[in-house]
Motif scaffolding. Structure first.
Motif, PDB file in Angstrom:
ATOM      1  N   PHE A 166       0.824  -1.216   0.000  1.00  0.00           N
ATOM      2  CA  PHE A 166       0.000   0.000   0.000  1.00  0.00           C
ATOM      3  C   PHE A 166       0.853   1.259   0.000  1.00  0.00           C
ATOM      4  CE2 PHE A 166      -2.407  -3.283   2.445  1.00  0.00           C
ATOM      5  CZ  PHE A 166      -3.315  -3.595   1.432  1.00  0.00           C
ATOM      6  N   ASP A 169      -0.444   4.718  -1.229  1.00  0.00           N
ATOM      7  CA  ASP A 169      -1.070   5.757  -0.398  1.00  0.00           C
ATOM      8  C   ASP A 169      -0.159   6.982  -0.264  1.00  0.00           C
ATOM      9  OD1 ASP A 169      -3.094   3.943  -0.023  1.00  0.00           O
ATOM     10  OD2 ASP A 169      -2.698   3.595   2.103  1.00  0.00           O
ATOM     11  N   ARG A 188      -6.253   9.866  -5.736  1.00  0.00           N
ATOM     12  CA  ARG A 188      -6.908   9.050  -4.715  1.00  0.00           C
ATOM     13  C   ARG A 188      -6.746   7.579  -5.096  1.00  0.00           C
ATOM     14  NH1 ARG A 188     -11.086  11.556  -7.530  1.00  0.00           N
ATOM     15  NH2 ARG A 188     -12.526  10.180  -8.653  1.00  0.00           N
ATOM     16  N   SER A 189      -7.322   6.695  -4.271  1.00  0.00           N
ATOM     17  CA  SER A 189      -7.269   5.261  -4.569  1.00  0.00           C
ATOM     18  C   SER A 189      -8.658   4.764  -4.960  1.00  0.00           C
ATOM     19  CB  SER A 189      -6.751   4.488  -3.357  1.00  0.00           C
ATOM     20  OG  SER A 189      -7.526   4.771  -2.211  1.00  0.00           O
ATOM     21  N   HIS A 217      -7.292  -2.712   4.534  1.00  0.00           N
ATOM     22  CA  HIS A 217      -7.118  -1.399   3.915  1.00  0.00           C
ATOM     23  C   HIS A 217      -8.433  -0.755   3.509  1.00  0.00           C
ATOM     24  CE1 HIS A 217      -4.786   1.410   1.140  1.00  0.00           C
ATOM     25  NE2 HIS A 217      -4.175   1.502   2.315  1.00  0.00           N
ATOM     26  N   ARG A 220      -9.745  -0.320  -0.196  1.00  0.00           N
ATOM     27  CA  ARG A 220      -9.095   0.583  -1.150  1.00  0.00           C
ATOM     28  C   ARG A 220      -7.780  -0.022  -1.635  1.00  0.00           C
ATOM     29  NH1 ARG A 220     -12.491   4.645  -1.069  1.00  0.00           N
ATOM     30  NH2 ARG A 220     -11.379   5.633  -2.776  1.00  0.00           N
TER      31      ARG A 220
END
Length: 242
Positions: A166, A169, A188-189, A217, A220
């Motif tokens: 991740f 992010d 954004r995700s 998460h 996302r």
């Protein structure tokens, strides 16, 4: 700039999906304009109400099971590609896409439609995923075949050893230069849906994939970007964060 470069990784694979919600085509290089990868999701399966075939039901999309078992590709790369070829589950080119799709999804009101005023994109034009995140998912669901096709990114970035999952992010709100000229901005995700679990080609259905992402998460995954400066993306290109 030398040692000041913040290299996120290098492009491992590039994916384009000429027909939305079908399996895509792997590319060695692709031009990217303000809309995204040239030709990406430029076509969709559209019903009589104007909704596009997808893995979910929303205001714009209608769930049409079975599309992920098909693939699409452009017969040759041109500045304005299309129409694309539709491939059946065995990899054979379909002679009449509309007729085939009506039988395949069990609806007599669908056709293959080029994008008009309504975008075919779920959200933003470019989805980027890292091998660090992909490897984490594989560890979380041992025994379930997982590769990036489950998440339908445009770009899979190979990250350096030791990169945490991740890591995407950390890119949100930053720009990146890809290769020589392409510049993108991560905004954004993606919020993931049941499409992540669905079977496609040699990947079986499994609810464990989405459960793992939800637990760790908040459903996302990836980093979504807009195009700041058009350019060309190539396998092996560095992704340098600004």
């Amino acid at each position: 700039m030398g040692n000041d470069l913040d290299v996120a990784g290098v492009i491992e694979r590039l994916w384009r999906y000429p027909i939305k919600s079908t399996g895509g085509e792997r590319l060695d290089s692709v031009d990217v304009d303000e809309r995204g990868l040239v030709g990406d999701r430029l076509y969709a399966v559209r019903d009589a109400e104007g909704k596009f075939g997808s893995g979910k039901n929303t205001r714009r999309f209608r769930r049409m099971d079975g599309l992920l078992h098909l693939r699409s590709r452009y017969p040759r790369s041109t500045p304005e590609p299309g129409p694309p070829e539709l491939l059946d589950p065995h990899g054979n080119v379909v002679a009449d896409p509309a007729a085939y799709l009506r039988t395949h999804v069990g609806r007599d009101d669908v056709e293959l439609a080029r994008e008009g005023e309504v975008s075919h994109f779920d959200q933003l034009p470019l989805s980027v995923l890292t091998t660090a995140t992909l490897d984490w998912i594989r560890r979380e669901v041992p025994g379930v075949p997982v590769d990036e096709r489950r998440f339908r990114p445009n770009v899979l970035v190979r990250t350096p050893p030791g990169t945490p999952p991740f890591v995407e992010d950390e890119w949100i709100g930053r720009e990146a230069v890809v290769g020589e000229a392409l510049r993108i901005e991560f905004l954004r995700s993606s919020e993931r849906c049941v499409m992540t679990n669905q079977a496609q080609q040699d990947l079986p259905h499994s609810p464990l994939v989405l459960k793992a992402i939800a637990r760790a998460h908040g459903n996302r995954l990836d980093a979504l970007a807009r195009i700041v400066t058009p350019g060309t993306a190539r396998v092996g290109d560095r992704v340098v964060l600004g």
